[in-house]
Scaffold this motif. Structure first.
Motif, PDB file in Angstrom:
ATOM      1  N   LEU A  83       0.829  -1.217   0.000  1.00  0.00           N
ATOM      2  CA  LEU A  83       0.000   0.000   0.000  1.00  0.00           C
ATOM      3  C   LEU A  83       0.860   1.263   0.000  1.00  0.00           C
ATOM      4  O   LEU A  83       0.536   2.241  -0.681  1.00  0.00           O
ATOM      5  N   GLU A  84       1.960   1.246   0.742  1.00  0.00           N
ATOM      6  CA  GLU A  84       2.876   2.392   0.745  1.00  0.00           C
ATOM      7  C   GLU A  84       3.477   2.614  -0.639  1.00  0.00           C
ATOM      8  O   GLU A  84       3.625   3.750  -1.092  1.00  0.00           O
ATOM      9  N   GLN A  85       3.832   1.514  -1.326  1.00  0.00           N
ATOM     10  CA  GLN A  85       4.377   1.623  -2.682  1.00  0.00           C
ATOM     11  C   GLN A  85       3.330   2.202  -3.629  1.00  0.00           C
ATOM     12  O   GLN A  85       3.633   3.063  -4.455  1.00  0.00           O
ATOM     13  N   ARG A  86       2.099   1.709  -3.510  1.00  0.00           N
ATOM     14  CA  ARG A  86       1.023   2.245  -4.355  1.00  0.00           C
ATOM     15  C   ARG A  86       0.811   3.735  -4.106  1.00  0.00           C
ATOM     16  O   ARG A  86       0.641   4.512  -5.032  1.00  0.00           O
ATOM     17  N   LEU A  87       0.812   4.107  -2.820  1.00  0.00           N
ATOM     18  CA  LEU A  87       0.641   5.510  -2.458  1.00  0.00           C
ATOM     19  C   LEU A  87       1.772   6.351  -3.034  1.00  0.00           C
ATOM     20  O   LEU A  87       1.543   7.421  -3.593  1.00  0.00           O
ATOM     21  N   SER A  88       2.994   5.843  -2.922  1.00  0.00           N
ATOM     22  CA  SER A  88       4.154   6.560  -3.448  1.00  0.00           C
ATOM     23  C   SER A  88       4.032   6.742  -4.966  1.00  0.00           C
ATOM     24  O   SER A  88       4.270   7.837  -5.486  1.00  0.00           O
ATOM     25  N   ARG A  89       3.650   5.666  -5.663  1.00  0.00           N
ATOM     26  CA  ARG A  89       3.480   5.767  -7.127  1.00  0.00           C
ATOM     27  C   ARG A  89       2.354   6.733  -7.475  1.00  0.00           C
ATOM     28  O   ARG A  89       2.464   7.523  -8.405  1.00  0.00           O
ATOM     29  N   SER A  90       1.289   6.660  -6.713  1.00  0.00           N
ATOM     30  CA  SER A  90       0.154   7.555  -6.949  1.00  0.00           C
ATOM     31  C   SER A  90       0.550   9.009  -6.740  1.00  0.00           C
ATOM     32  O   SER A  90       0.181   9.893  -7.526  1.00  0.00           O
ATOM     33  N   GLN A  91       1.326   9.267  -5.676  1.00  0.00           N
ATOM     34  CA  GLN A  91       1.798  10.635  -5.426  1.00  0.00           C
ATOM     35  C   GLN A  91       2.722  11.107  -6.538  1.00  0.00           C
ATOM     36  O   GLN A  91       2.634  12.254  -6.982  1.00  0.00           O
ATOM     37  N   LYS A  92       3.596  10.210  -6.992  1.00  0.00           N
ATOM     38  CA  LYS A  92       4.522  10.552  -8.086  1.00  0.00           C
ATOM     39  C   LYS A  92       3.732  10.873  -9.351  1.00  0.00           C
ATOM     40  O   LYS A  92       4.007  11.870 -10.036  1.00  0.00           O
ATOM     41  N   LEU A  93       2.740  10.037  -9.670  1.00  0.00           N
ATOM     42  CA  LEU A  93       1.900  10.300 -10.850  1.00  0.00           C
ATOM     43  C   LEU A  93       1.169  11.626 -10.707  1.00  0.00           C
ATOM     44  O   LEU A  93       1.074  12.395 -11.665  1.00  0.00           O
ATOM     45  N   SER A  94       0.663  11.877  -9.515  1.00  0.00           N
ATOM     46  CA  SER A  94      -0.044  13.133  -9.261  1.00  0.00           C
ATOM     47  C   SER A  94       0.890  14.325  -9.454  1.00  0.00           C
ATOM     48  O   SER A  94       0.519  15.329 -10.076  1.00  0.00           O
ATOM     49  N   GLU A  95       2.116  14.211  -8.925  1.00  0.00           N
ATOM     50  CA  GLU A  95       3.107  15.288  -9.096  1.00  0.00           C
ATOM     51  C   GLU A  95       3.453  15.475 -10.573  1.00  0.00           C
ATOM     52  O   GLU A  95       3.548  16.607 -11.052  1.00  0.00           O
ATOM     53  N   ASP A  96       3.642  14.353 -11.274  1.00  0.00           N
ATOM     54  CA  ASP A  96       3.950  14.431 -12.711  1.00  0.00           C
ATOM     55  C   ASP A  96       2.815  15.097 -13.477  1.00  0.00           C
ATOM     56  O   ASP A  96       3.044  15.933 -14.353  1.00  0.00           O
ATOM     57  N   ARG A  97       1.595  14.705 -13.143  1.00  0.00           N
ATOM     58  CA  ARG A  97       0.432  15.303 -13.822  1.00  0.00           C
ATOM     59  C   ARG A  97       0.317  16.780 -13.510  1.00  0.00           C
ATOM     60  O   ARG A  97      -0.001  17.580 -14.385  1.00  0.00           O
ATOM     61  N   GLN A  98       0.568  17.139 -12.251  1.00  0.00           N
ATOM     62  CA  GLN A  98       0.515  18.542 -11.858  1.00  0.00           C
ATOM     63  C   GLN A  98       1.572  19.345 -12.619  1.00  0.00           C
ATOM     64  O   GLN A  98       1.308  20.436 -13.108  1.00  0.00           O
ATOM     65  N   GLU A  99       2.780  18.764 -12.721  1.00  0.00           N
ATOM     66  CA  GLU A  99       3.859  19.428 -13.458  1.00  0.00           C
ATOM     67  C   GLU A  99       3.469  19.596 -14.927  1.00  0.00           C
ATOM     68  O   GLU A  99       3.664  20.653 -15.517  1.00  0.00           O
TER      69      GLU A  99
END
Length: 128
Positions: free
Chosen positions: A38-54
């Motif tokens: 779950l932590e890995q999924r959260l980390s990937r989700s946050q990274k995707l969110s940051e990438d999308r925001q960028e």
């Protein structure tokens, strides 16, 4: 007989405790593994969110630039159209002025010819 039953109960209790301890350890391990996943999924989700925001920020910057270029293009077009209209008005005014000068010149030429013809006739008559 009761000692045997007591021993069997103790053995069964020890086995049950061991089984529970093993089950708890396995459960804790599974929970830890699940938490890790779950932590890995959260980390990937946050990274995707940051990438999308960028990417959204980058696209917003590009959109603003295009909007400014479009507005600048419209303003240039309007300015060029005003300049063309001013030039056309200037040319029309010059043309009208030239036509007026041409009319005046034609009138002066005609008057000059008439005057010259009259002088020539008068001179010719004077010679006769």
């Amino acid at each position: 007989k009761s000692k045997t039953m007591l021993d069997e109960s103790k053995t069964l209790l020890a086995e049950t405790r061991a089984h529970l301890k093993e089950s708890k350890e396995r459960s804790d391990s599974e929970k830890a593994s699940e938490v890790h996943v779950l932590e890995q999924r959260l980390s990937r989700s946050q990274k995707l969110s940051e990438d999308r925001q960028e990417k959204c920020s980058h696209l917003e910057v590009q959109l603003n630039k295009l909007w400014q270029e479009m507005e600048g293009g419209v303003q240039r077009k309007e300015r060029d159209q005003r300049a063309a209209n001013d030039k056309e008005l200037e040319l029309c005014t010059d043309l009208e002025h030239t036509r007026n000068m041409l009319r005046e010149t034609e009138i002066q030429l005609k008057e000059s010819k008439e005057l010259g013809w009259t002088r020539w006739e008068n001179e010719r008559r004077g010679l006769e």
